[in-house]
Design an enzyme around this catalytic site. Structure first.
Site, PDB file in Angstrom:
ATOM      1  N   SER A   1       0.680  -1.358   0.124  1.00 28.63           N
ATOM      2  CA  SER A   1       0.004  -0.094   0.048  1.00 28.63           C
ATOM      3  C   SER A   1       0.897   1.136   0.155  1.00 28.63           C
ATOM      4  CB  SER A   1      -1.050  -0.035   1.264  1.00 28.63           C
ATOM      5  OG  SER A   1       0.007   0.028   2.435  1.00 28.63           O
TER       6      SER A   1
ATOM      7  N   LYS B   1       0.411   4.899   7.005  1.00 26.50           N
ATOM      8  CA  LYS B   1      -0.319   5.588   5.603  1.00 26.50           C
ATOM      9  C   LYS B   1       0.079   7.137   5.850  1.00 26.50           C
ATOM     10  CE  LYS B   1      -3.129   2.050   4.757  1.00 26.50           C
ATOM     11  NZ  LYS B   1      -2.755   1.322   3.748  1.00 26.50           N
TER      12      LYS B   1
END
Length: 225
Positions: A95, A139
């Site tokens: 990711s 993230k």
């Protein structure tokens, strides 16, 4: 046999008359008089000796105590350090490509920024997953409270913009097609942020030469924008 009995009687008579030495004068002995067949017999019993000091009984005890104390202090210090200051972890998953490899990248996380303190747009943060609480994810922050962000992936959806609510942030992965982030589970509470990624490296064999500051990656993203 007769001689042995005579000798025993002679000793008993001598003991009754005080002819035998008084053994109770010996340190650690106790005397008790008993009567056997009309004769008085002095029985002795050794008194329990006082225990020696711990240092004499366990000559290496102070070494063990000192080692245990140092080990306990080291454990407490490491616990405080990793719980309140810095920690490190290996990352996995695609990711955050290309910033973080799918596996093999190690990041250093500063706990100073936990609960969102000092976090800015562009920072990489470690946070507790809002849906799967047993997972810690990494993230990038693209929206802080009050900012307007695109709800869906660019060039997809209807282009709806939403405002990040108070006490929340908007997090996405650098590799948008392979990331599950705020586009799926919405704004993330700042209270779930565990810290900020301040450095990373991809090769332990070249440590510390391979260490890279995380803010350099943030600057690259801003320049590309």
């Amino acid at each position: 046999m007769a001689d042995l009995q005579v000798d025993m009687l002679r000793r008993l008579l001598l003991a009754q008359r005080g002819g035998l030495p008084n053994r109770t004068s010996t340190p650690g002995l106790r005397r008790r008089n008993m009567s056997i067949f009309g004769y008085t017999v002095t029985a002795t019993k050794r008194s329990p000796q006082p225990k020696a000091p711990l240092r004499e009984r366990y000559p290496n005890g102070h070494v063990f105590a000192r080692t245990f104390g140092y080990g306990l202090m080291a454990y407490i210090s490491m616990h405080i350090f990793f719980d309140h200051f810095f920690t490190w972890r290996a990352t996995w998953g695609p990711s955050m490509l290309p910033t973080l490899n799918a596996s093999g990248t190690t990041v250093i996380i500063s706990k100073y920024y936990r609960r969102g303190r000092g976090i800015e747009v562009g920072d990489m943060v470690s946070f507790k997953h809002p849906v799967q609480s047993e997972i810690n994810a990494i993230k990038r922050v693209i929206g802080m409270p009050g900012d307007f962000v695109l709800r869906d992936t660019p060039d997809q959806g209807d282009g709806t913009m939403i405002q990040v609510p108070t006490g929340h942030c908007w997090l996405v992965g650098d590799n948008l097609p392979a990331s599950r982030d705020s586009r799926i589970y919405g704004p993330v509470p700042l209270a779930l942020i565990k810290g900020k990624v301040i450095a990373l490296w991809n090769n332990w064999l070249e440590f510390p030469k391979s260490v890279q500051p995380a803010f350099q990656d943030v600057q690259d993203v801003q320049d590309e924008g």
